[in-house]
Write an enzyme that holds these catalytic residues in place. Structure first.
Site, mmCIF file in Angstrom:
data_model
loop_
_atom_site.group_PDB
_atom_site.id
_atom_site.type_symbol
_atom_site.label_atom_id
_atom_site.label_comp_id
_atom_site.label_asym_id
_atom_site.label_seq_id
_atom_site.Cartn_x
_atom_site.Cartn_y
_atom_site.Cartn_z
ATOM 1 N N CYS A 208 140.680 -5.041 -45.522
ATOM 2 C CA CYS A 208 141.012 -6.285 -45.282
ATOM 3 C C CYS A 208 139.928 -6.649 -46.800
ATOM 4 C CB CYS A 208 140.110 -7.171 -44.501
ATOM 5 S SG CYS A 208 138.100 -6.368 -44.527
ATOM 6 N N CYS B 261 137.498 -8.824 -47.611
ATOM 7 C CA CYS B 261 136.641 -8.383 -46.841
ATOM 8 C C CYS B 261 135.771 -7.245 -46.572
ATOM 9 C CB CYS B 261 135.646 -9.475 -45.660
ATOM 10 S SG CYS B 261 136.562 -9.305 -44.376
#
Length: 146
Positions: free
Chosen positions: A52, A54
């Site tokens: 992802c 993040c």
């Protein structure tokens, strides 16, 4: 334009893994490697990696920078959620019942027991330096000066 999704994902995975290895983290890709790593004495920082945004923009940079501190874990390891599924499941089982599975995340272990963690909710939407500060406060409490 026809793009091969598998080639694209393999590039992302290769980069994510190499970032962690360049920062000194050992890849735990099997349940057996997880078992062996978690049996080590001392402190172990486990990063549960993912693909992802993040993870790439916050967690991996924080993982790289947090260890530049007077007190730091004896061992640095990583499992890759969604990729090394059995290794990640084994790690999460060994973290114990109080662990809330999320990725990316960090778990600090001491002598094979979870003593602290940083969940996705403390990573996503935060800047890398706040995650570094959070990790280093855990190092201050649980780790020895190297």
């Amino acid at each position: 334009m026809n793009m091969n999704f598998d080639l694209y994902m393999n590039d992302i995975l290769r980069q994510a893994r190499s970032e962690m290895e360049a920062s000194g983290y050992e890849q735990l890709t099997t349940p057996e490697l997880v078992e062996d790593a978690f049996k080590r004495s001392g402190t172990t920082l486990v990063m549960v990696n993912s693909v992802c945004g993040c993870a790439g923009g916050i967690a991996r940079p924080a993982a790289a920078h947090a260890v530049h501190y007077d007190k730091r874990p004896d061992h640095l390891v990583t499992v890759f959620a969604g990729q090394d599924k059995e290794a990640t499941a084994q790690a999460r089982m060994l973290f114990g019942e109080d662990h809330l599975p999320s990725s990316p995340s960090f778990v600090l272990m001491k002598d094979g027991k979870m003593v602290a963690e940083v969940g996705r909710y403390e990573i996503e939407g935060h800047d890398p330096m706040s995650v570094v500060t959070n990790l280093q406060s855990q190092f201050e409490e649980y780790c020895e000066e190297l």
